[in-house]
Design an enzyme around this catalytic site. Sequence first.
Site, PDB file in Angstrom:
ATOM      1  N   ASP A  87     -48.017 -37.529  14.067  1.00  0.00           N
ATOM      2  CA  ASP A  87     -46.591 -37.657  14.352  1.00  0.00           C
ATOM      3  C   ASP A  87     -45.728 -36.670  13.583  1.00  0.00           C
ATOM      4  OD1 ASP A  87     -44.081 -39.053  15.214  1.00  0.00           O
ATOM      5  OD2 ASP A  87     -44.000 -39.495  13.068  1.00  0.00           O
ATOM      6  N   ASP A 136     -47.477 -36.721   8.154  1.00  0.00           N
ATOM      7  CA  ASP A 136     -48.599 -37.591   7.803  1.00  0.00           C
ATOM      8  C   ASP A 136     -49.673 -37.471   8.872  1.00  0.00           C
ATOM      9  OD1 ASP A 136     -47.569 -38.985   9.997  1.00  0.00           O
ATOM     10  OD2 ASP A 136     -46.343 -40.271   8.721  1.00  0.00           O
ATOM     11  N   TYR A 143     -40.653 -46.602  13.744  1.00  0.00           N
ATOM     12  CA  TYR A 143     -40.136 -46.257  15.076  1.00  0.00           C
ATOM     13  C   TYR A 143     -39.769 -47.534  15.817  1.00  0.00           C
ATOM     14  CZ  TYR A 143     -41.447 -41.360  14.567  1.00  0.00           C
ATOM     15  OH  TYR A 143     -41.527 -40.046  14.147  1.00  0.00           O
ATOM     16  N   GLU A 163     -38.954 -33.013   6.629  1.00  0.00           N
ATOM     17  CA  GLU A 163     -40.087 -33.428   7.458  1.00  0.00           C
ATOM     18  C   GLU A 163     -39.843 -33.118   8.937  1.00  0.00           C
ATOM     19  OE1 GLU A 163     -43.278 -37.077   7.858  1.00  0.00           O
ATOM     20  OE2 GLU A 163     -41.213 -37.597   7.349  1.00  0.00           O
TER      21      GLU A 163
END
Length: 619
Positions: free
Chosen positions: A163, A166, A323, A570
């Site tokens: 995703d 990670d 999410y 990120e």
Amino acid sequence: MYGRDPWGGPLEINAADSATDDERSRNLQELDRAALSRPLDETQQSWLLGPAEQKKKKKYVDLGCIIVSRKIFVWTVGTLLVSGFLAGFITLIVKTVPRHHHSKSPSDNYTLALHKALMFFNAQRSGKLPKHNNVSWRGNSCVNDGKSATGTIFKDLAGGYYDAGDAIKFHFPASFAMTMLSWSVIEYSAKYEAAGELNHVKDIIKWGTDYFLKTFNHTADTITTIAAQVGSGDTSGGNSSPNDHYCWMRPEDIDYPRPVTECHSCSDLAAEMAAALASASIVFKDNKAYSQKLVHGAKTLYKFAREERGRYSAGSSEAAIFYNSTSYWDEFIWGATWLYYATGNSSYLQLATTPGLAKHAGAFWGGPYYGVLSWDNKLTGCQVLLSRLRLFLSPGYPYEEILSTFHNQTSIIMCSYLPIFTSFNRTKGGLIQLNHGAPQPLQYVVNAAFLATLFSDYLDAADTPGWYCGPNFYSTEVLREFAKTQIDYILGKNPRKMSYVVGFGNHYPRHVHHRGASIPKNKIKYNCKGGWKWRDSSKPNPNTIDGAMVAGPDKRDGFHDVRTNYNYTEPTLAGNAGLVAALVALSGGKTIGIDKNTIFSAVPPMFPTPPPPPAPWKP
């Protein structure tokens, strides 16, 4: 005896005339010889021979192998001679006139950034990598996903995409990312082709859809379970069990358990995954067998979504943390719309245009996030997609009323993006605050830039010069300008002069929050905590993750290039998918427009149903 000479004068018959036949015959022969012995004039010859035959010219020319008309032969030879003369004359001019070499115009920034942005997906691949992956610091990883997990029916979940920074595979945002990429290919395949990236982006999409087909029984017509997530990241309550967030390891070195999260009542996830497969089936329509496999899977997922109602994040603490889905009504419209385009089955269009679904999805009232397309809320995408149907096919009754409503709502949303309106604030540097100053703003900005450019291209393709915001008329160029200013900001035209796309330009984030990019590939395996030194290091990442769009600046245009602060550094799959879509839409300017027809390939001709007759008149 006297007779009458027909030529005039008397005709006498002498006694000599009564000679015998033999004598007469001899006399005639002598006369014939006498006649032949002297030349005859032309008149006499004409009496004997008749009119002389004139010698005719041949109408055809025999070339040996073929016979052609003389006229054609003459014209052909003449034309060749004239052409040769002209060609020689032009060549002489070209060779004698001084030359001015014009270098090929360089690619625009949007095309250059597009090449980079697509590479991010190569860096996020999980499983056994293809030989052409072209990211030197990545290798095979997590090839046993599913096999080693307990309590799951899914034993082969290798593949797909990680995703973000990670190694968790969240299927909800990943499905949205693939849907966005497919949508951009359907609309702008010619632009991808011009950039030399069409095969690449299709390969990226197929890597995702191949994986999604593993997450449920895609050969069945009815299912009861789908896989929602692979990996774990919950570190709440001081949880120190090795997982994808607690550990800082290269994906290739992961040795801790990776659980599989299943769901049995997840309408939002199933409908989003159905949208991903349905839209991809249009991308791969030339591969009939694969396209049909995707369509069948999409139908199965959508049926499951409608029958087993519920939010996927309601029963999973991890999904709620990372999410969380706020509703599944928008996914119902989103999935039905894509299934209609993929199949042409009007039952899906009837569902997508049901006013009740639109009402539940929040189409008829505003709110702070009205008009903001994201991995959680696809309503704005639905409104634009269904406006497309009205603009180009105009199906009429019974769809016209709701389609007209969606079209008007889309126009209002486009107005809200313009600086003259105050629906959304902007930073001093000009970045629109679609998430109202919350962290990680860029993922929403790129989606809006894509929709604005796309709607502008829809209007251009429909020969409509613009649209109204209240009493004021705005040209389509205003929308493109909005999109350009936002993407230009992301590419470096901002107060910090920083590109938020890694590898684009000279000044970009060097401490990206990403495990694989931050740990060197040096044949040393760093265990769960062993990689923490790389996480906490102040040195730049040893590996450049080209094309990664980081989370972005704050509401004051500030940015901290710190690896441990994921709110700044990120990148995510969903964010980069929106970036790719916006970049390809803007690339090459307006020289190439949208593909009006491909999305309608499976849609049958529209013959609007006549409205019902009026009620009988009653006095």
